[in-house]
Motif scaffolding. Structure first.
Motif, PDB file in Angstrom:
ATOM      1  N   THR A 196       0.836  -1.206   0.000  1.00 51.16           N
ATOM      2  CA  THR A 196       0.000   0.000   0.000  1.00 51.16           C
ATOM      3  C   THR A 196       0.863   1.244   0.000  1.00 51.16           C
ATOM      4  N   VAL A 197       0.247   2.374  -0.301  1.00 52.84           N
ATOM      5  CA  VAL A 197       0.871   3.683  -0.131  1.00 52.84           C
ATOM      6  C   VAL A 197      -0.249   4.719  -0.036  1.00 52.84           C
ATOM      7  N   VAL A 198      -0.015   5.771   0.752  1.00 54.01           N
ATOM      8  CA  VAL A 198      -1.000   6.835   0.921  1.00 54.01           C
ATOM      9  C   VAL A 198      -0.504   8.087   0.214  1.00 54.01           C
ATOM     10  N   ALA A 199      -1.339   8.647  -0.639  1.00 52.20           N
ATOM     11  CA  ALA A 199      -0.992   9.878  -1.333  1.00 52.20           C
ATOM     12  C   ALA A 199      -1.243  11.061  -0.412  1.00 52.20           C
TER      13      ALA A 199
ATOM     14  N   THR B  49      -3.763   0.490  -2.939  1.00 56.39           N
ATOM     15  CA  THR B  49      -3.471  -0.857  -2.453  1.00 56.39           C
ATOM     16  C   THR B  49      -3.309  -1.805  -3.627  1.00 56.39           C
ATOM     17  N   ALA B  50      -2.270  -2.632  -3.598  1.00 59.72           N
ATOM     18  CA  ALA B  50      -2.061  -3.604  -4.671  1.00 59.72           C
ATOM     19  C   ALA B  50      -3.263  -4.527  -4.787  1.00 59.72           C
TER      20      ALA B  50
ATOM     21  N   GLY C  55       4.055  -6.348  -5.450  1.00 61.39           N
ATOM     22  CA  GLY C  55       3.361  -5.087  -5.188  1.00 61.39           C
ATOM     23  C   GLY C  55       4.286  -3.993  -4.709  1.00 61.39           C
ATOM     24  N   ASN C  56       5.434  -4.372  -4.115  1.00 59.03           N
ATOM     25  CA  ASN C  56       6.386  -3.373  -3.636  1.00 59.03           C
ATOM     26  C   ASN C  56       7.120  -2.660  -4.771  1.00 59.03           C
TER      27      ASN C  56
END
Length: 510
Positions: A105-108, A116-117, A124-125
């Protein structure tokens, strides 16, 4: 003047004078043999659906669906790669995990949108999400990319929108697409947060994805046979003819694999542990009680293989090589003496050792096959026995398993049309003709035959095997006999030579 399909009107109850034309379908149904090249593989991966059988045709498709092959045990991609080298091109791949797999995951920005992948796994990384100005004025563009996946571009998002509405528009574009040409993302999903701050151009990288491959066991590879099915059981009703649990050396799983193979008509390919001894292999096979034509057990003399993706020569299970070879052979053929490609060496050959006749006899007598070099055909790698684990000399060949499954599966797929029809001499003749035409076609293609003359098959559906007391209960029975072609395992050549040897020739016709 009606034109109707046969059986759609009651011809004994017509009253109105008219012309009635009935379309009569062909009276003989032809059976088309089921595919025998479908190889099921169960193992781990860095991406893709879990416990879901997925069609794969080549390594490019595999990389797109499951990521790159990994230098580790139980890797599904490794098994597929070595099988492809043998000519296999029709896979049903089932990814399994130990339950610890997570999606990256990552948050903008701060609570703008969470990406989320779509799948769990370390691939996914490597996914990046780039936010930038869109092609149209006052819009945004999102580009999603990963090394082995096709990039995705979502352009002209959120025209005229600001604040949280813009973040929602970005999330909707990812989840639902922005046009007919650009559908929803196949790489990530998005969840809008509560932020009202305007986006800023940036490239974000997802993190935290794990494969769930650290504690894979035989039980995980077997899975469960209740819906939703997992592991091996996800291969049910998938048309698979050969299957393997990648690198599974757990002998306690072998009886379960046998039962599954018998129930599905699948030839299961198993292996012993790396560096196994013959004595241990024979004991393990005997203890497991797998005297069955549904299972092929390979000795734990593992294979050195050049992994070009990871740039290393690795020690891998022989399963993928043999399963791929069998998938590329017609079902009447045996793996015996057929060349296996891509083998750098085996543990035995790397130690500069060859199998003695006594060692081969111990393995083959126990129902265990082994990849060796040389084989009777020459100095190349191949299977030394071409046997399954059955102790019955008539059922222990690869060809018996595959031909029996092929014939049974084909009949199962095509003869059901006769259920529900009225049992009459005509229907019996049609059913017999359907079976006979299929078997005759097999004979013409050299798949079955009586080499010393005589019929290759027989089909009986008549009063002799369908007495009235059975017919009255709704039974119709067909008795089918088929003569398989024998695989030459022992070729005896008698040579007589000396200075006194006499060669006699006939002059009667001269």
């Amino acid at each position: 003047m009606p034109i109707v399909q046969q059986g759609s009107i009651n011809t004994t109850a017509l009253i109105v004078p008219d012309l009635y034309v009935q379309i009569v379908p062909p009276q003989v149904t032809l059976l088309n043999g089921v595919p025998t090249n479908v190889l099921g593989v169960v193992g781990t991966a860095t991406w893709g659906p879990v416990n879901s059988p997925t069609l794969i045709g080549n390594m490019a498709m595999y990389a797109q669906t499951f990521g790159a092959i990994q230098n580790r045990t139980y890797d599904m991609g490794t098994a597929v790669a070595v099988a492809v080298q043998q000519g296999a091109n029709n896979f049903r791949c089932v990814r399994v995990t130990d339950g610890t797999d997570t999606a990256a995951t990552v948050v903008a920005q701060t609570n703008g949108v969470t990406f989320t992948a779509k799948y769990t796994g370390s691939l996914g990384n490597t996914v990046t999400v780039a936010l930038a100005a869109g092609s149209a004025a006052n819009t945004w563009k999102v580009t999603v990319a990963a090394p082995t996946l096709a990039p995705e571009v979502f352009d002209n998002i959120g025209a005229g929108q600001t604040g949280n509405a813009l973040w929602i528009a970005i999330a909707n574009a990812i989840n639902n697409g922005v046009s007919v040409m650009r559908g929803a993302s196949q790489i990530i999903t998005a969840t809008a947060g509560a932020s009202t701050t305007a986006p800023t151009a940036a490239t974000l990288q997802l993190a935290g994805g794990t494969d769930g491959a650290a504690t894979i066991t035989g039980a995980v590879l077997l899975g469960q046979d209740t819906v939703p099915r997992k592991g091996m059981y996800a291969l049910r009703n998938q048309g698979v003819s050969i299957a393997m649990l990648a690198d599974c050396t757990d002998a306690t799983t072998w009886p379960t694999q046998v039962a599954f193979g018998l129930s599905e008509g699948i030839y299961m390919i198993g292996t012993g542990p790396s560096g196994d001894t013959i004595a241990n292999a024979v004991t393990a096979k005997s203890t497991a009680g797998i005297d069955s034509y549904a299972f092929k057990l390979l000795f734990g003399d593992w294979v050195y293989w050049l992994d070009t993706v990871n740039g290393v020569t690795r020690l891998v299970s022989p399963q993928g090589f043999v399963a791929g070879l069998l998938a590329n052979l017609s079902p009447q053929n045996s793996s015996l003496n057929k060349q296996i490609y891509g083998v750098v060496g085996t543990q035995k050959t790397f130690a500069n050792q060859n199998y003695s006749s006594a060692e081969l006899q111990a393995l083959i007598q126990a129902g265990i096959d082994v990849v060796t070099n040389p084989v009777p055909g020459g100095a190349y790698f191949g299977c030394r026995a071409g046997h399954n684990t059955s102790s019955n000399a008539l059922t222990q060949g690869d060809n018996y398993t595959r031909m029996t499954n092929y014939i049974a599966s084909t009949i199962n797929a095509g003869m059901g049309k006769y259920v529900g029809q009225l049992q009459s001499a005509t229907v019996r003749a049609q059913a017999a003709a359907t079976l006979s035409n299929f078997l005759s076609s097999m004979e013409q293609q050299g798949m079955i035959g009586a080499v010393n003359g005589g019929p290759a098959f027989s089909v009986q559906i008549d009063a002799n095997n369908n007495p009235m007391n059975r017919v009255a209960l709704g039974y119709m029975q067909a008795d089918v006999k088929v003569v398989y072609l024998s695989v030459i395992e022992k070729f005896l050549v008698n040579v007589e030579g000396s200075q006194a040897t006499v060669i006699r020739t006939s002059t009667a016709n001269q």
